[in-house]
Enzyme design. Structure first.
Site, mmCIF file in Angstrom:
data_model
loop_
_atom_site.group_PDB
_atom_site.id
_atom_site.type_symbol
_atom_site.label_atom_id
_atom_site.label_comp_id
_atom_site.label_asym_id
_atom_site.label_seq_id
_atom_site.Cartn_x
_atom_site.Cartn_y
_atom_site.Cartn_z
ATOM 1 C CG PHE A 100 30.288 9.106 18.014
ATOM 2 C CD1 PHE A 100 29.867 8.193 17.054
ATOM 3 C CD2 PHE A 100 31.272 8.708 18.921
ATOM 4 C CE1 PHE A 100 30.416 6.932 16.982
ATOM 5 C CE2 PHE A 100 31.832 7.448 18.859
ATOM 6 C CZ PHE A 100 31.404 6.553 17.895
ATOM 7 C CB ALA A 102 26.742 6.242 14.281
ATOM 8 C CG HIS A 114 16.466 1.746 -5.919
ATOM 9 N ND1 HIS A 114 15.202 1.540 -5.409
ATOM 10 C CD2 HIS A 114 16.594 0.852 -6.935
ATOM 11 C CE1 HIS A 114 14.608 0.578 -6.082
ATOM 12 N NE2 HIS A 114 15.416 0.148 -7.035
ATOM 13 C CG HIS A 120 18.733 -4.769 -11.222
ATOM 14 N ND1 HIS A 120 18.809 -5.720 -10.220
ATOM 15 C CD2 HIS A 120 17.450 -4.320 -11.182
ATOM 16 C CE1 HIS A 120 17.650 -5.831 -9.612
ATOM 17 N NE2 HIS A 120 16.804 -5.010 -10.184
HETATM 18 ZN ZN ZN Z 1 15.214 -1.753 -8.143
#
Ligand code: ZN
Length: 294
Positions: A100, A102, A114, A120
């Protein structure tokens, strides 16, 4: 996946946008069963699995005009904010030798496209795991286009004047919406130095939100999140104080950074889906962000 076609996503009626020809439930169970069978007969059993027939996964939406992927591919050269560092990856397993494949990645929560959570910049604020899907799925998108100015001035920002001009053209920014800055900076991603754009003063220079515009949105509109096609919600040169981060995330809102393809999203009428990877205590998480264009 059940998403209402156009109107209020909180309404109970919805239209199934699952790709036609793709069954809902048992496919994963079937795969797991197949994998178990493969394991039972040795790893060679897995190699007997065949890809789905071409076209089986082709999306065919009946209730939307199309999808625009707002996500950059995460690479080990993706431009990084100076507080962080480039992503690293290594191939740990290979089909040829291990049966496999990965990779192992080392990434910051803020690598690539993101979504960042209040925590944050707000001590005690919500983490990505605390954000509800109803805050992340189906939000009306308002695209504020500053690309023409950004081509001339990398320090240009989304201002109160821009927001007023937008509303004059396209109507009031809807409640529960996401306001996204399109500066055309995304085309610089393949060249990290151009995307970061460090000046002779040692500071970054790229567009972002003006703090007064964010204060105006907080005071006058019900906006859930803001987003940018640059490395930061704040102007690049705002290296120490981050007023937009402080005030926006501090007001229990979220932010999206490093968005792609905003030139393909209409100024109004599209819907956003942007759900971050739920890292434990995450300040942010990578997400596959996309717009559903009516
Ligand atoms: Zn950021």
């Amino acid at each position: 996946m059940c998403v209402p076609a156009h109107a209020d996503l909180h309404a109970s009626a919805c239209t199934d946008l699952r790709p036609t020809g793709v069954s809902a439930g048992p496919s994963r169970r079937r795969f797991l069963a197949s994998a178990a069978a493969g394991a039972a007969v040795g790893i060679g059993g897995l190699t007997a699995l065949r890809p789905a027939p071409a076209g089986a996964a082709k999306l065919s939406f009946t209730a939307a005009g199309g999808l625009v992927d707002l996500t950059h591919t995460i690479t080990d050269t993706f431009p990084w904010y100076p507080a962080f560092s480039p992503a690293q990856r290594r191939t740990v397993y290979r089909v040829e030798t291990n049966g496999f494949y990965a990779q192992q990645w080392e990434v910051w929560e803020h690598t690539g496209t993101h979504l960042e959570a209040p925590a944050h910049f707000l001590a005690g604020g919500r983490h990505v795991t605390d954000l509800g899907l109803d805050e992340l799925v189906g939000l009306p998108i308002a695209v504020i286009d500053v690309a023409a100015r950004a081509a001339q001035d990398p320090n240009t920002a989304v201002t109160v004047t821009d927001l007023a001009a937008y509303e004059k053209l396209y109507g009031r920014i809807p409640d529960g919406s996401a306001v996204l800055m399109h500066s055309a900076w995304a085309k610089r991603v393949p060249t990290p130095g151009a995307y970061q754009n460090v000046g002779t003063d040692g500071r970054l220079h790229f567009p972002g939100f003006d703090p007064e515009a964010v204060a105006w949105l907080l005071a006058n509109r019900d906006v859930r999140g803001i987003g940018v096609d640059t490395l930061s919600l704040d102007l690049g040169r705002a290296l120490e104080e981050f007023p937009v981060h402080v005030n926006w995330l501090g007001a229990d809102r979220w932010g999206l950074e490093n968005l792609a393809n905003l030139d393909k999203v209409p100024p109004r009428g599209a819907r956003l889906v942007a759900a971050p990877t739920p890292y434990q205590d995450g300040s942010a998480g990578q997400c596959r962000a996309f717009a559903i264009v009516a």
